[in-house]
Design a protein around this motif. Structure first.
Motif, PDB file in Angstrom:
ATOM      1  N   CYS B  69      43.787  35.879  36.685  1.00  0.00           N
ATOM      2  CA  CYS B  69      42.985  34.663  36.580  1.00  0.00           C
ATOM      3  C   CYS B  69      42.941  34.169  35.138  1.00  0.00           C
ATOM      4  CB  CYS B  69      41.568  34.929  37.066  1.00  0.00           C
ATOM      5  SG  CYS B  69      40.631  35.933  35.903  1.00  0.00           S
ATOM      6  N   VAL B  71      40.400  33.269  33.509  1.00  0.00           N
ATOM      7  CA  VAL B  71      39.253  33.798  32.754  1.00  0.00           C
ATOM      8  C   VAL B  71      39.766  34.954  31.892  1.00  0.00           C
ATOM      9  CG1 VAL B  71      37.053  35.027  32.912  1.00  0.00           C
ATOM     10  CG2 VAL B  71      37.515  33.109  34.454  1.00  0.00           C
ATOM     11  N   ILE B  95      33.488  44.445  37.264  1.00  0.00           N
ATOM     12  CA  ILE B  95      33.338  43.624  38.473  1.00  0.00           C
ATOM     13  C   ILE B  95      34.629  43.383  39.236  1.00  0.00           C
ATOM     14  CG2 ILE B  95      31.190  42.411  37.885  1.00  0.00           C
ATOM     15  CD1 ILE B  95      33.021  40.056  37.019  1.00  0.00           C
ATOM     16  N   CYS B  96      35.774  43.575  38.608  1.00  0.00           N
ATOM     17  CA  CYS B  96      37.008  43.345  39.375  1.00  0.00           C
ATOM     18  C   CYS B  96      38.141  44.177  38.787  1.00  0.00           C
ATOM     19  CB  CYS B  96      37.393  41.866  39.371  1.00  0.00           C
ATOM     20  SG  CYS B  96      37.887  41.283  37.748  1.00  0.00           S
ATOM     21  N   THR B  98      40.993  43.244  37.713  1.00  0.00           N
ATOM     22  CA  THR B  98      41.601  42.652  36.518  1.00  0.00           C
ATOM     23  C   THR B  98      40.834  43.054  35.258  1.00  0.00           C
ATOM     24  OG1 THR B  98      42.339  40.771  37.840  1.00  0.00           O
ATOM     25  CG2 THR B  98      42.306  40.469  35.454  1.00  0.00           C
ATOM     26  N   LEU B  99      39.515  42.956  35.309  1.00  0.00           N
ATOM     27  CA  LEU B  99      38.730  43.269  34.115  1.00  0.00           C
ATOM     28  C   LEU B  99      38.748  44.759  33.791  1.00  0.00           C
ATOM     29  CD1 LEU B  99      35.701  40.863  34.469  1.00  0.00           C
ATOM     30  CD2 LEU B  99      37.398  40.859  32.651  1.00  0.00           C
ATOM     31  N   MET B 233      32.657  31.873  40.499  1.00  0.00           N
ATOM     32  CA  MET B 233      32.407  32.819  39.417  1.00  0.00           C
ATOM     33  C   MET B 233      31.981  32.107  38.145  1.00  0.00           C
ATOM     34  SD  MET B 233      32.430  35.839  40.457  1.00  0.00           S
ATOM     35  CE  MET B 233      32.278  36.736  38.920  1.00  0.00           C
ATOM     36  N   CYS B 289      31.384  39.972  43.654  1.00  0.00           N
ATOM     37  CA  CYS B 289      31.931  41.098  42.878  1.00  0.00           C
ATOM     38  C   CYS B 289      31.048  42.337  42.888  1.00  0.00           C
ATOM     39  CB  CYS B 289      32.131  40.679  41.432  1.00  0.00           C
ATOM     40  SG  CYS B 289      33.449  39.500  41.233  1.00  0.00           S
ATOM     41  N   VAL B 318      38.279  29.931  40.956  1.00  0.00           N
ATOM     42  CA  VAL B 318      39.211  30.239  39.855  1.00  0.00           C
ATOM     43  C   VAL B 318      40.422  30.910  40.474  1.00  0.00           C
ATOM     44  CG1 VAL B 318      39.554  31.462  37.668  1.00  0.00           C
ATOM     45  CG2 VAL B 318      37.260  30.756  38.352  1.00  0.00           C
ATOM     46  N   PHE B 320      43.355  33.056  41.566  1.00  0.00           N
ATOM     47  CA  PHE B 320      43.637  34.498  41.454  1.00  0.00           C
ATOM     48  C   PHE B 320      42.395  35.375  41.367  1.00  0.00           C
ATOM     49  CE2 PHE B 320      47.518  32.492  39.673  1.00  0.00           C
ATOM     50  CZ  PHE B 320      48.366  32.842  40.698  1.00  0.00           C
ATOM     51  N   CYS B 321      41.229  34.802  41.625  1.00  0.00           N
ATOM     52  CA  CYS B 321      40.026  35.637  41.654  1.00  0.00           C
ATOM     53  C   CYS B 321      39.880  36.204  43.062  1.00  0.00           C
ATOM     54  CB  CYS B 321      38.796  34.824  41.272  1.00  0.00           C
ATOM     55  SG  CYS B 321      37.300  35.827  41.376  1.00  0.00           S
TER      56      CYS B 321
END
Ligand code: SF4
Ligand code: SF4
Lengths: 400, 370
Positions: B69, B71, B95-96, B98-99, B233, B289, B318, B320-321
């Motif tokens: 994403c 972000v 929360i995900c 990716t992060l 988000m 999330c 957003v 790809f979230c």
């Protein structure tokens, strides 16, 4: 792919398994993520069913696109994991190789493979109005810690209660221990088999292991599974002894990171064979009690179990991933490594370009990242991937 | 009335540098979402919230694939370009996927300390509590190492009061927007919120307070334009709110992670930091999330739509979230079942051309007017 006799045995036990799951009248059905602690479910005589395995079957039999399109029509974005989309489509249309999975009575998801599965299973829980139990196995940013192991073990206890409540029977602790032991036995054969990849030339290749890992995922904890992996191990060991390589004139030996590209198994196999490049180690195949990144506690089965569920490769920090990849590269005498940047699978793929840089630097072996997807042929290009792979293969020094 | 908020968001670096000098506190970059800012404040840090930005993506693409994403990609871009020099450390939550991996990328690429408040995804309250205790201890240690100050009962109490006031003021602003539709322009509303990501909280509180005073004296304009609720988000890109203003529709409520989901949090329980964090993360507004079996997002959103008077819902997605994408089809079906039109509009923070977003907004609002 190598012609192992065991493959027919595997087909037989997998068919038996799916027939039972599809036809059972009395046993409850649980849908599980591939990294969920199935041992507890088996102990209560509940049939475990794996949507990921089914999604892979759909892709391998070239049915994933039509199924995903059905899910996308219902509003599921192309951005979500293609396994989930394939299964949603199969569930809506009762399609795919066995016309959909049997309906779930309960769902068990573990976060050790991704957070995505908690979302996926919430969708299913809502659709079927069945209970969902999430076993949280947090990401190991800083290795295996006692806190994390204890946290996971506490949830195992809660899972036992959940299953006892559901079945209205006391939890079968003794049965659980037997099942854990059977699971360990099967994975020790699997592990021994995977280690045979160290032989030069390698008696199998990782594409074989992607096929042969189905029983360790879905039948772990049964005698059938033990027998199967014993048989497979013995067969592969014989190949190794006689120095029969999985591909003729093995010149290059590489590691494959991430899931296979299920809809390209045949083409990939031919491609690598033609290039005399053998895939001899795969982080994905190692994930089922194969070659662990951490030492496990074998004295306390609960603790060992918690550690093995937590320590899945995809759930560990980059420092450990780098160490582990480098170790495999050395131990398997690899000439390079391939990383599949999988659009579907962010936990496996995000950060991969950095890992590739670091592992190459550390081991001195070339690595390549290819952009693909495990289940969605629509975002895959043969030409692009193969051009990159060709350049990579040319950059490797041959093994002898 | 809103100039000073707009001013802040068009001069983010200058704003942060000015206050950094003035406060003499280390700037802590806060990643999405739900890291309790109180903890940072109480440890003597200056929290700045990074919900993504609209930089052109150049350097970040080396490490984050195009299927991540914007972000995540834009916050990495900011650090790689040297645009976050003032940030001394990063606070993450889990929360995900990716992060979680982004934090690992930061640890490999940069020397700045990072800490992660891992959010448990278990339904068993006891396990959750025990685990959070370990997590909170490690996070506060990390923070204290960066600031060189200890979190005390006193500092936590003070911080908690400042943020309680902040969120109360936010809720007042939300309330005015809902009860006097059209009084606050959509673009102004989100600028007021966004300025708070970068300002020291007391400063932002004062600005909000005087704004609210002025707004309270004003009467609601008469309007029968469509009213909508937005969910997602992040509320960015902020420029898109000019589109809503142009066609004169009123966003009367939202369910953004960096909007209402955060503004709705109650006062942080400073007497029991672990309880405080647990409450903060899990209540009262559900998020795609955060796995929380105790709250049903469907019922929650439906109630929210009804009480806000919104005639339709836009899911501000957003690209790809995944967590957000999974929830939407069933939520939309549920809303439709209840006779509430809903649609998804895909956005990327890096977008520079808003034509297609505009077309989508227009089409949806026109449909509401029919
Ligand atoms: S492919 Fe990746 S994202 Fe999809 S279910 Fe498996 S681990 Fe999760
Ligand atoms: S927008 Fe979604 S995917 Fe991106 S960082 Fe936020 S939660 Fe994660």
């Amino acid at each position: 792919m190598t012609d192992f006799k065991s493959i027919s045995k595997m087909k037989e036990i997998m068919t038996e398994y799916y027939v039972e799951a599809k036809t059972t009248k009395e046993k409850p059905i649980a849908w599980l993520t591939s990294g969920a602690p199935v041992d507890f479910v088996n102990a209560m005589d509940i049939i475990p069913v794996y949507p990921e395995n089914y999604a892979a079957m759909c892709a391998a039999s070239h049915q994933s696109v039509e199924l995903m399109e059905i899910a996308e029509k219902e509003g599921f974005s192309q951005d979500i994991c293609a396994y989930a989309r394939t299964d949603f489509g199969a569930d809506i249309s009762q399609g795919g190789p066995i016309q959909g999975l049997p309906k779930p009575d309960m769902l068990i998801a573990s976060t050790n493979i991704c957070k995505t599965v908690t979302k996926w299973y919430q969708v299913i829980a809502r659709k079927y109005n069945v209970p969902l139990f999430v076993v949280d196995t947090p990401f190991l940013h800083d290795g295996m810690t006692n806190e994390l192991v204890n946290y996971t073990m506490t949830q195992f206890k809660d899972l036992e209660n959940f299953l006892a409540d559901f079945t209205k029977r006391p939890f079968a602790h003794e049965r659980l221990e037997e099942i854990i032991m059977l699971g360990l036995e099967a994975s020790s054969y699997w592990k021994k088999m995977l280690s045979l990849g160290k032989t030069i030339p390698s008696p199998f290749n990782s594409l074989d292991t992607f096929i042969h890992l189905a029983p360790i995922v879905v039948l772990r904890g049964t005698q059938k599974c033990v027998d199967y992996y014993k048989m497979l191990y013995e067969e592969v060991a014989e190949f190794a002894e006689k120095k029969i390589g999985s591909i003729p004139d093995e010149k290059y030996r590489v590691l494959w990171d991430n899931l296979p590209i299920w809809f390209k198994m045949r083409r990939n196999s031919e491609f690598f064979e033609e290039k005399k490049c053998s895939l001899v180690a795969a982080t994905y195949s190692n994930s089922w009690g194969g070659l662990d990144a951490f030492e496990l506690d074998t004295k306390d089965p609960y603790r060992g179990l918690a550690q093995s569920y937590l320590g899945a490769y995809i759930n560990i920090g980059f420092e450990d991933r780098i160490r582990y990849l480098s170790k495999l590269i050395n131990e398997f005498s690899l000439t390079g490594f391939i990383m599949h940047s999988n659009r579907s699978c962010k936990p496996y793929s995000v950060g991969m370009y950095r890992l590739q840089e670091e592992v190459s630097k550390l081991t001195g072996k070339p690595g390549v990242v290819i952009e693909a997807d495990q289940n969605d042929p629509r975002v895959y290009s043969d030409a692009q991937v193969e051009t990159r792979l060709e350049a990579f293969i040319e950059s490797m020094e041959s093994v002898n | 009335m809103f100039d000073q908020f707009h001013n802040v968001i068009s001069n983010v670096s200058e704003t942060i540098s000015t206050y950094e000098d003035q406060l003499g506190k280390p700037v802590i970059g806060v990643m999405p979402a739900y890291f309790p800012m109180e903890l940072i404040d109480a440890a003597g840090g200056y929290p700045v919230q990074l919900w993504g930005n609209n930089m052109p993506l150049q350097m970040a693409d080396t490490y984050l694939q195009s299927y991540c994403c914007t972000v995540a990609r834009s916050v990495l871009e900011l650090e790689m370009k040297g645009g976050a020099n003032m940030v001394k450390a990063y606070a993450f939550t889990s929360i995900c996927d990716t992060l979680i991996n982004l934090r690992e990328i930061y640890r490999r690429l940069f020397d700045k300390p990072t800490f992660e408040l891992a959010i448990p995804s278990t339904q068993t309250a006891q396990a959750r509590r025990k685990y959070l205790k370990d997590i909170v201890d490690s996070v506060t240690n990390g923070l204290e190492n960066v600031t060189g100050k200890k979190i005390t009962q006193k500092s936590l109490k003070e911080a908690s009061e400042i943020y309680a006031r902040s969120r109360e003021l936010h809720r007042k602003l939300y309330d005015i927007r809902q009860t006097k539709p059209g009084l606050i322009k959509n673009y102004d509303f989100y600028a007021a919120l966004k300025a708070g990501f970068f300002l020291p909280r007391t400063e932002h509180n004062d600005m909000l307070q005087s704004l609210i005073q002025k707004l309270e004296e004003l009467a609601a304009p008469t309007s029968n334009r469509p009213k909508i609720l937005m969910s997602g988000m992040v509320f960015d890109p902020i420029q898109t709110y000019k589109i809503f203003d142009e066609i004169d529709v009123h966003i009367v409520d939202d369910d953004f992670a960096n909007g209402w989901r955060t503004a709705s949090k109650s006062e942080f329980n400073y007497e029991d930091i672990y309880e405080g964090v647990t409450e903060y993360i899990f209540n009262p507004s559900p998020c795609c999330c955060v796995y929380n079996p105790d709250i049903d997002r469907h019922d929650y959103l439906l109630k929210k739509v009804k009480s806000s008077g919104a005639q339709g819902v836009i899911f501000w997605y957003v690209k790809f979230c995944e967590p957000d994408a999974f929830d939407q089809p069933q939520l939309i079906a549920k809303l439709k079942q209840e006779g509430i039109p809903a649609t998804t509009i895909e956005i990327e923070l890096s977008m520079t051309n808003f034509d297609s977003v505009k077309t989508r907004i227009n089409a949806f609002c026109e449909m509401l007017e029919e």
